[in-house]
Design a protein around this motif. Sequence first.
Motif, PDB file in Angstrom:
ATOM      1  N   PRO A  55     -52.233 -17.184 -32.986  1.00 53.84           N
ATOM      2  CA  PRO A  55     -51.312 -16.300 -33.706  1.00 53.84           C
ATOM      3  C   PRO A  55     -50.865 -15.122 -32.849  1.00 53.84           C
ATOM      4  O   PRO A  55     -51.383 -14.896 -31.749  1.00 53.84           O
ATOM      5  N   SER A  56     -49.919 -14.364 -33.349  1.00 50.64           N
ATOM      6  CA  SER A  56     -49.417 -13.182 -32.647  1.00 50.64           C
ATOM      7  C   SER A  56     -50.560 -12.208 -32.347  1.00 50.64           C
ATOM      8  O   SER A  56     -51.289 -11.816 -33.259  1.00 50.64           O
ATOM      9  N   PRO A  57     -50.738 -11.834 -31.077  1.00 53.11           N
ATOM     10  CA  PRO A  57     -51.799 -10.870 -30.741  1.00 53.11           C
ATOM     11  C   PRO A  57     -51.677  -9.562 -31.523  1.00 53.11           C
ATOM     12  O   PRO A  57     -52.686  -8.970 -31.920  1.00 53.11           O
ATOM     13  N   TRP A  58     -50.440  -9.111 -31.750  1.00 53.53           N
ATOM     14  CA  TRP A  58     -50.234  -7.876 -32.510  1.00 53.53           C
ATOM     15  C   TRP A  58     -50.719  -8.042 -33.950  1.00 53.53           C
ATOM     16  O   TRP A  58     -51.371  -7.165 -34.507  1.00 53.53           O
ATOM     17  N   LEU A  59     -50.430  -9.190 -34.554  1.00 48.87           N
ATOM     18  CA  LEU A  59     -50.869  -9.448 -35.918  1.00 48.87           C
ATOM     19  C   LEU A  59     -52.397  -9.519 -35.996  1.00 48.87           C
ATOM     20  O   LEU A  59     -53.000  -9.010 -36.938  1.00 48.87           O
ATOM     21  N   VAL A  60     -52.984 -10.150 -34.989  1.00 47.11           N
ATOM     22  CA  VAL A  60     -54.455 -10.224 -34.949  1.00 47.11           C
ATOM     23  C   VAL A  60     -55.059  -8.829 -34.855  1.00 47.11           C
ATOM     24  O   VAL A  60     -56.004  -8.486 -35.576  1.00 47.11           O
ATOM     25  N   LEU A  61     -54.493  -8.003 -33.978  1.00 48.15           N
ATOM     26  CA  LEU A  61     -55.002  -6.639 -33.799  1.00 48.15           C
ATOM     27  C   LEU A  61     -54.878  -5.827 -35.080  1.00 48.15           C
ATOM     28  O   LEU A  61     -55.835  -5.165 -35.508  1.00 48.15           O
ATOM     29  N   VAL A  62     -53.719  -5.884 -35.705  1.00 45.45           N
ATOM     30  CA  VAL A  62     -53.503  -5.130 -36.950  1.00 45.45           C
ATOM     31  C   VAL A  62     -54.459  -5.595 -38.040  1.00 45.45           C
ATOM     32  O   VAL A  62     -55.053  -4.788 -38.771  1.00 45.45           O
ATOM     33  N   THR A  63     -54.639  -6.903 -38.151  1.00 41.77           N
ATOM     34  CA  THR A  63     -55.517  -7.452 -39.184  1.00 41.77           C
ATOM     35  C   THR A  63     -56.973  -7.065 -38.933  1.00 41.77           C
ATOM     36  O   THR A  63     -57.709  -6.741 -39.874  1.00 41.77           O
ATOM     37  N   LEU A  64     -57.381  -7.077 -37.667  1.00 40.01           N
ATOM     38  CA  LEU A  64     -58.753  -6.688 -37.342  1.00 40.01           C
ATOM     39  C   LEU A  64     -58.981  -5.206 -37.610  1.00 40.01           C
ATOM     40  O   LEU A  64     -60.017  -4.817 -38.169  1.00 40.01           O
ATOM     41  N   VAL A  65     -58.032  -4.373 -37.219  1.00 32.90           N
ATOM     42  CA  VAL A  65     -58.180  -2.933 -37.447  1.00 32.90           C
ATOM     43  C   VAL A  65     -58.202  -2.636 -38.944  1.00 32.90           C
ATOM     44  O   VAL A  65     -59.076  -1.914 -39.442  1.00 32.90           O
ATOM     45  N   GLY A  66     -57.241  -3.197 -39.665  1.00 35.69           N
ATOM     46  CA  GLY A  66     -57.206  -2.983 -41.113  1.00 35.69           C
ATOM     47  C   GLY A  66     -58.428  -3.554 -41.804  1.00 35.69           C
ATOM     48  O   GLY A  66     -58.993  -2.924 -42.710  1.00 35.69           O
ATOM     49  N   GLY A  67     -58.848  -4.735 -41.368  1.00 37.00           N
ATOM     50  CA  GLY A  67     -60.029  -5.363 -41.964  1.00 37.00           C
ATOM     51  C   GLY A  67     -61.300  -4.593 -41.680  1.00 37.00           C
ATOM     52  O   GLY A  67     -62.162  -4.450 -42.551  1.00 37.00           O
ATOM     53  N   ALA A  68     -61.417  -4.085 -40.448  1.00 35.25           N
ATOM     54  CA  ALA A  68     -62.599  -3.293 -40.091  1.00 35.25           C
ATOM     55  C   ALA A  68     -62.658  -2.010 -40.906  1.00 35.25           C
ATOM     56  O   ALA A  68     -63.731  -1.599 -41.384  1.00 35.25           O
ATOM     57  N   MET A  69     -61.516  -1.363 -41.088  1.00 38.40           N
ATOM     58  CA  MET A  69     -61.475  -0.143 -41.891  1.00 38.40           C
ATOM     59  C   MET A  69     -61.787  -0.434 -43.354  1.00 38.40           C
ATOM     60  O   MET A  69     -62.468   0.351 -44.035  1.00 38.40           O
ATOM     61  N   SER A  70     -61.309  -1.561 -43.845  1.00 38.79           N
ATOM     62  CA  SER A  70     -61.583  -1.956 -45.225  1.00 38.79           C
ATOM     63  C   SER A  70     -63.080  -2.186 -45.438  1.00 38.79           C
ATOM     64  O   SER A  70     -63.673  -1.688 -46.402  1.00 38.79           O
ATOM     65  N   ALA A  71     -63.681  -2.937 -44.520  1.00 46.19           N
ATOM     66  CA  ALA A  71     -65.124  -3.189 -44.617  1.00 46.19           C
ATOM     67  C   ALA A  71     -65.914  -1.901 -44.445  1.00 46.19           C
ATOM     68  O   ALA A  71     -66.915  -1.666 -45.130  1.00 46.19           O
ATOM     69  N   GLY A  72     -65.466  -1.038 -43.524  1.00 45.87           N
ATOM     70  CA  GLY A  72     -66.132   0.239 -43.319  1.00 45.87           C
ATOM     71  C   GLY A  72     -66.063   1.104 -44.559  1.00 45.87           C
ATOM     72  O   GLY A  72     -67.018   1.814 -44.906  1.00 45.87           O
ATOM     73  N   SER A  73     -64.929   1.065 -45.259  1.00 38.16           N
ATOM     74  CA  SER A  73     -64.781   1.811 -46.507  1.00 38.16           C
ATOM     75  C   SER A  73     -65.782   1.335 -47.548  1.00 38.16           C
ATOM     76  O   SER A  73     -66.486   2.137 -48.177  1.00 38.16           O
ATOM     77  N   ALA A  74     -65.858   0.020 -47.732  1.00 37.23           N
ATOM     78  CA  ALA A  74     -66.793  -0.542 -48.709  1.00 37.23           C
ATOM     79  C   ALA A  74     -68.238  -0.185 -48.360  1.00 37.23           C
ATOM     80  O   ALA A  74     -69.036   0.168 -49.233  1.00 37.23           O
ATOM     81  N   ASN A  75     -68.577  -0.268 -47.084  1.00 36.52           N
ATOM     82  CA  ASN A  75     -69.943   0.026 -46.661  1.00 36.52           C
ATOM     83  C   ASN A  75     -70.293   1.499 -46.828  1.00 36.52           C
ATOM     84  O   ASN A  75     -71.411   1.846 -47.216  1.00 36.52           O
ATOM     85  N   ALA A  76     -69.348   2.380 -46.524  1.00 40.99           N
ATOM     86  CA  ALA A  76     -69.588   3.813 -46.690  1.00 40.99           C
ATOM     87  C   ALA A  76     -69.793   4.165 -48.156  1.00 40.99           C
ATOM     88  O   ALA A  76     -70.690   4.945 -48.513  1.00 40.99           O
ATOM     89  N   LEU A  77     -68.966   3.586 -49.024  1.00 38.67           N
ATOM     90  CA  LEU A  77     -69.107   3.833 -50.453  1.00 38.67           C
ATOM     91  C   LEU A  77     -70.408   3.233 -50.989  1.00 38.67           C
ATOM     92  O   LEU A  77     -71.030   3.788 -51.898  1.00 38.67           O
ATOM     93  N   ASN A  78     -70.815   2.117 -50.413  1.00 32.97           N
ATOM     94  CA  ASN A  78     -72.101   1.524 -50.768  1.00 32.97           C
ATOM     95  C   ASN A  78     -73.251   2.460 -50.402  1.00 32.97           C
ATOM     96  O   ASN A  78     -74.221   2.617 -51.161  1.00 32.97           O
ATOM     97  N   CYS A  79     -73.147   3.105 -49.248  1.00 33.61           N
ATOM     98  CA  CYS A  79     -74.182   4.058 -48.830  1.00 33.61           C
ATOM     99  C   CYS A  79     -74.267   5.239 -49.796  1.00 33.61           C
ATOM    100  O   CYS A  79     -75.356   5.742 -50.084  1.00 33.61           O
ATOM    101  N   VAL A  80     -73.113   5.674 -50.309  1.00 32.63           N
ATOM    102  CA  VAL A  80     -73.101   6.777 -51.270  1.00 32.63           C
ATOM    103  C   VAL A  80     -73.809   6.358 -52.561  1.00 32.63           C
ATOM    104  O   VAL A  80     -74.661   7.085 -53.086  1.00 32.63           O
ATOM    105  N   ALA A  81     -73.465   5.182 -53.068  1.00 31.91           N
ATOM    106  CA  ALA A  81     -74.045   4.713 -54.328  1.00 31.91           C
ATOM    107  C   ALA A  81     -75.527   4.387 -54.201  1.00 31.91           C
ATOM    108  O   ALA A  81     -76.291   4.543 -55.167  1.00 31.91           O
ATOM    109  N   ASP A  82     -75.946   3.944 -53.018  1.00 33.40           N
ATOM    110  CA  ASP A  82     -77.334   3.496 -52.824  1.00 33.40           C
ATOM    111  C   ASP A  82     -78.198   4.501 -52.074  1.00 33.40           C
ATOM    112  O   ASP A  82     -79.273   4.142 -51.584  1.00 33.40           O
ATOM    113  N   SER A  83     -77.780   5.743 -51.980  1.00 38.80           N
ATOM    114  CA  SER A  83     -78.548   6.720 -51.204  1.00 38.80           C
ATOM    115  C   SER A  83     -79.953   6.921 -51.756  1.00 38.80           C
ATOM    116  O   SER A  83     -80.897   7.154 -51.001  1.00 38.80           O
ATOM    117  N   ASP A  84     -80.123   6.812 -53.077  1.00 34.90           N
ATOM    118  CA  ASP A  84     -81.455   6.961 -53.668  1.00 34.90           C
ATOM    119  C   ASP A  84     -82.358   5.797 -53.298  1.00 34.90           C
ATOM    120  O   ASP A  84     -83.557   5.971 -53.036  1.00 34.90           O
TER     121      ASP A  84
END
Length: 312
Positions: A55-84
Motif C-alpha cells: 500500500p501507499s507508504p504515506w497511508l501506512v504511516l498515517v494509519t500507524l501514527v493514528g493507530g498508535a495514538m488511539s491505542a495510547g489513548s485507550a491505555n492511558a485512560l485505562n491507567c487512570v481507571a485502574d490506578s487503585d
Amino acid sequence: MTAVPEQAETAAPATTTAKRRGVLAAYFALTKPRVIELLLVTTIPAMFLAERGIPSPWLVLVTLVGGAMSAGSANALNCVADSDIDAVMHRTRSRPLVSYEVPRKHALIFGIVLGVVSFAVLALGANLLAAVLSLAAILFYVFVYTLLLKRRTSQNIVWGGAAGCMPVVIGWAAVAGKVEWPAIVMFAVVFLWTPPHFWSLAMKYRDDYARAGVPMLPVVATPRQVSARILVYSWATVACTLLLVPATSWVYVAIAALSGAAFLIVAQRLHASVRQGRATNPMTLFHLSNSYLAVLFVAIAVDAAVGLPTLA
C-alpha cells in the motif's frame, strides 16, 4: 561579589533537563508502548492484504501514527481507571500514576487529547471509517472492558479483548474504505488468540489479581480448568487462521501451519503438565504467543507483497 563555581552553574540546567525527560518518559509509559507494538504488528499486514500488494507508504504511516495514538489513548485512560488496582499489584506498582510521576487529572486529559488527535489524523489522512473504528475501539476498551467487565466477570478478557482486535479492521478500512471478510477473519484470529495469551500471563500473576480483587480466570478457576480453556482457544485460533486460505497463497498457508503447530504443542504441554501435577511455566506459552502472532501476520504481509496467485 562571590564567584559561582562553574559546576554549580551547570547543575541546575542539567537537573531541569533530567526532570523534563523523566516527565516525558512517564507520559510515554502511560501509553503502554509494548502493547502498542503488538497492535501495530497486526495493522500493517492487514493493509498489505487489503491492497494485495504494497500500500501507499504515506497511508501506512498515517494509519500507524493514528493507530498508535488511539491505542495510547485507550491505555492511558485505562491507567487512570485502574490506578487503585495497579497500586496493589507487584507487576504494575511502577506505573506513573502509582508512583505519582503524573497527576491523575493530567493523565485523564492526556488520554482524551490523544484520542481526539488520533481521530483527526485518521479521518484526514486515511478515511472517516478508519477514524470511527478507532474511536469505537477506545470507547469499548475503556467503558466496556475496563469499567464494566474487568472487575465483574472472569470472561472479562474474552469479550474485552475485542478492542485489541480492532487494528486489523482499521488497517483494512484505511486501504479499502470498507470492511470485508478477510478483515473479519483476522479480527477473529486475534480475538481467539487473546484468551490463551492473557490467561497464561494471569496464571503467573494469579496472586496479584487475587490481591486486587480482579476475577481473572486463574483466580476463580482451578489450574486444570484454565489450562484446558487455553488449549481449546489455542486450537480455535489455529483453525481460524486457515480461513484465510482463499485470500492467500501457499506461502501463508505453509507458515500458518508450521507456526500453528508449534503454538499448539506448547499449549498442549502446559495442559499436560497441569493435569499431571508437574511444575509449569505458563510464561513460556505467553512469550511464544507473542512470537506466534507476529510470525503469522508477517506471513500475511509477505504473502501479499510477493503477489503469488491465491488458492481460491
